[in-house]
Design an enzyme around this catalytic site. Structure first.
Site, PDB file in Angstrom:
ATOM      1  N   HIS A 110     -83.861  23.942 -21.263  1.00 42.63           N
ATOM      2  CA  HIS A 110     -83.458  25.346 -21.394  1.00 42.63           C
ATOM      3  C   HIS A 110     -84.504  26.175 -22.140  1.00 42.63           C
ATOM      4  O   HIS A 110     -84.488  27.404 -22.075  1.00 42.63           O
ATOM      5  CB  HIS A 110     -82.081  25.468 -22.067  1.00 42.63           C
ATOM      6  CG  HIS A 110     -82.058  25.181 -23.536  1.00 42.63           C
ATOM      7  ND1 HIS A 110     -81.596  23.993 -24.059  1.00 42.63           N
ATOM      8  CD2 HIS A 110     -82.418  25.930 -24.612  1.00 42.63           C
ATOM      9  CE1 HIS A 110     -81.678  24.018 -25.373  1.00 42.63           C
ATOM     10  NE2 HIS A 110     -82.170  25.190 -25.735  1.00 42.63           N
ATOM     11  N   ASP A 140     -80.975  18.209 -19.820  1.00 43.08           N
ATOM     12  CA  ASP A 140     -81.614  19.254 -20.625  1.00 43.08           C
ATOM     13  C   ASP A 140     -82.904  18.760 -21.267  1.00 43.08           C
ATOM     14  O   ASP A 140     -83.154  18.982 -22.454  1.00 43.08           O
ATOM     15  CB  ASP A 140     -80.650  19.776 -21.696  1.00 43.08           C
ATOM     16  CG  ASP A 140     -81.141  21.087 -22.313  1.00 43.08           C
ATOM     17  OD1 ASP A 140     -81.940  21.786 -21.655  1.00 43.08           O
ATOM     18  OD2 ASP A 140     -80.739  21.412 -23.441  1.00 43.08           O
ATOM     19  N   GLY A 213     -84.362  28.238 -31.935  1.00 41.55           N
ATOM     20  CA  GLY A 213     -85.792  27.995 -32.106  1.00 41.55           C
ATOM     21  C   GLY A 213     -86.081  26.546 -32.430  1.00 41.55           C
ATOM     22  O   GLY A 213     -87.170  26.039 -32.205  1.00 41.55           O
ATOM     23  N   ASN A 214     -85.061  25.839 -32.987  1.00 44.94           N
ATOM     24  CA  ASN A 214     -85.194  24.405 -33.235  1.00 44.94           C
ATOM     25  C   ASN A 214     -85.079  23.590 -31.950  1.00 44.94           C
ATOM     26  O   ASN A 214     -85.411  22.406 -31.937  1.00 44.94           O
ATOM     27  CB  ASN A 214     -84.108  23.909 -34.201  1.00 44.94           C
ATOM     28  CG  ASN A 214     -84.508  24.040 -35.654  1.00 44.94           C
ATOM     29  OD1 ASN A 214     -83.987  24.899 -36.353  1.00 44.94           O
ATOM     30  ND2 ASN A 214     -85.427  23.208 -36.115  1.00 44.94           N
ATOM     31  N   SER A 215     -84.561  24.196 -30.883  1.00 41.80           N
ATOM     32  CA  SER A 215     -84.353  23.456 -29.639  1.00 41.80           C
ATOM     33  C   SER A 215     -85.644  22.789 -29.186  1.00 41.80           C
ATOM     34  O   SER A 215     -86.686  23.433 -29.092  1.00 41.80           O
ATOM     35  CB  SER A 215     -83.850  24.391 -28.540  1.00 41.80           C
ATOM     36  OG  SER A 215     -82.540  24.812 -28.800  1.00 41.80           O
ATOM     37  N   GLY A 272     -72.153   3.212  -8.110  1.00 41.24           N
ATOM     38  CA  GLY A 272     -71.180   3.306  -7.028  1.00 41.24           C
ATOM     39  C   GLY A 272     -69.743   3.372  -7.489  1.00 41.24           C
ATOM     40  O   GLY A 272     -68.845   2.828  -6.833  1.00 41.24           O
TER      41      GLY A 272
END
Length: 468
Positions: A110, A140, A213-215, A272
């Site tokens: 993101h 992500d 901002g830490n992402s 499966g």
């Protein structure tokens, strides 16, 4: 939550084997017992790891309307839908972690989603253009690559299977763009799900302060090893409330290995089977003291689980000796295991507990001839449809045994979009004919009709409609 066609499909490269984390020696954990212990500093640990945590700047160009009447049908008709627009540059900021000396970086998907230009800035002031090697919206995660004239600083992977609740951790990133920041805390919980920022659901929870901002930044243990990629926070104010979530490093390692081997997509092994959470009523009926595990709701007879004897109604309680708290935890274990390996499941069924050995497989390749873009004068025109394959069933969260034809894409300006069709809609019936494959679907549409009576399945609900 805040997280700071071609006609012929190209053959996917063989998936890189997932290298298991090396067996770590048991760590002796000691509680501080004196004033001297309390005065110890994290500074040496920060100096060793912080240079490998970078800032990621993602720029994207967007079209902005200059007219206050944009979207008004009268004015758009008057101007022939040529309302004046202008192009603006939007920028977002996140963090990343260098994991290889040749410039391989991991961050959140993101952070760079939709970006036209991605730049990486190091703590020593150097700045590099980067290219995307792989990105995965489900988990992500994104893997970037930068080029330099000398080896880059790195943070080595830790083994998140040895992480325990209560371990001290450091979070390193660039919150709010103020510059690199280090915060400390503990591991608050493991295998957290229902976070809501991606399809992934087995996060490490920490109370180390994490902000926008830490992402994409690093969660470091006391050995200086990377145990997670900070991804989201639970907040009502937009700031840290002491509940942050990180993607475990074992999964990050698996995705990075695929990118380093030249793969363009990360594909977990195929089992499966479809799983659901265990409800308290089911747990009580089977004699469990609490609702835990993954309930088998559907099994494909020709899949690995079906061949191994797993049945609908069974509950998976363990995977290779590790407890399974919920279906997302099982998905995490599958994603960090190589296709071709054998997994031993601890299963509870009507006859009691048993061990089931399943040889995990690579998802069967999709047939490019089973993917079509519909044409003609009918409500489905413009939609892209496909016969359901194991890959599509997993992506759209359909039962493993589901067969038929599903809509995979609906272009915005298509007739199908005007009639409200959505990706994931299963086309069950048209004018009384059951739709089992794309050839049957196209044959019915070519015949034409004065009215269309059809039935689709959306989110488990059957929707019937008649269009004249």
């Amino acid at each position: 939550m805040i997280g700071g066609d071609e006609d012929k499909a190209k053959p996917a490269p063989p998936p890189a084997p997932v290298t298991a984390a090396p067996e770590a020696a048991p760590v002796e954990r000691v509680v501080p017992r004196s004033e001297a212990d309390m005065k110890q500093s994290f500074a040496p640990l920060v100096k060793a790891t912080a240079p490998a945590v970078v800032n990621v700047y993602a720029d994207r160009l967007v079209q902005r309307s200059m007219s206050p009447f944009a979207g008004d049908p009268f004015f758009e008709r008057f101007f022939g839908q040529r309302m004046p627009n202008r192009t603006e540059k939007q920028s977002s900021l996140g963090s990343g972690v260098i994991i290889q000396k040749n410039g391989i970086i991991v961050t959140n998907n993101h952070v760079i989603e939709g970006a036209d230009d991605i730049r990486v800035a190091l703590t020593d002031g150097r700045e590099f253009q980067s290219k995307v090697l792989l990105k995965d919206e489900r988990f992500d995660l994104a893997i970037l690559k930068i080029e330099g004239d000398r080896p880059f600083p790195i943070v080595e992977f830790g083994d998140t299977d040895t992480t325990e609740v209560g371990d001290i951790v450091l979070a390193i990133g660039n919150p709010f763009g103020v510059g690199q920041t280090v915060t400390s805390g503990i591991v608050s919980a493991l295998a957290r799900n229902s976070v809501g920022v991606s399809d992934f659901g087995s996060f490490i929870q920490t109370d180390a302060a994490i902000n926008p901002g830490n992402s994409g930044g690093a969660l470091i243990d006391m050995n200086g090893k990377l145990i997670g990629i900070n991804s989201a926070i639970f907040t009502r104010s937009g700031g840290s409330n002491g509940i942050g979530f990180a993607i475990p490093a074992n999964l990050v390692r698996a995705v990075a290995q695929v990118a380093e081997a030249g793969g363009e997509a990360f594909e977990p092994p195929y089992i499966g089977a479809t799983f659901e959470p265990v409800t308290p009523d089911i747990a009580e009926a089977l004699g469990l003291d609490r609702a835990t595990g993954a309930l088998v709701s559907d099994v494909a007879d020709d899949g690995p689980a079906g061949k191994a004897g797993l049945r609908a109604g069974d509950i998976v309680l363990g995977f290779n000796g590790r407890p399974i708290e919920h279906p997302d935890a099982l998905g995490y274990r599958l994603a960090t295991t190589s296709a071709g390996s054998t997994a031993t499941l601890d299963v509870l069924g009507r006859e009691g507990r048993r061990a089931v050995a399943i040889t995990l497989a690579t998802p069967p390749a999709e047939n490019p001839d089973a993917i079509r873009t519909l044409a003609g004068r009918n409500p489905f025109a413009g939609a892209v449809v496909s016969e359901i394959s194991p890959r599509i069933a997993r992506k759209l969260r359909l039962p493993s045994s589901q067969r038929g034809v599903v809509i995979t894409d609906v272009p915005a300006n298509s007739i199908a979009a005007r009639y409200g069709f959505l990706p994931g809609d299963l086309i069950a019936d048209i004018n009384g004919v059951e739709i089992t494959d794309v050839d049957t679907l196209e044959a019915i549409l070519r015949e034409g009709a004065s009215f269309w009576r059809f039935e689709i399945v959306r989110g488990g609900q059957r929707i019937r409609q008649i269009i004249r």
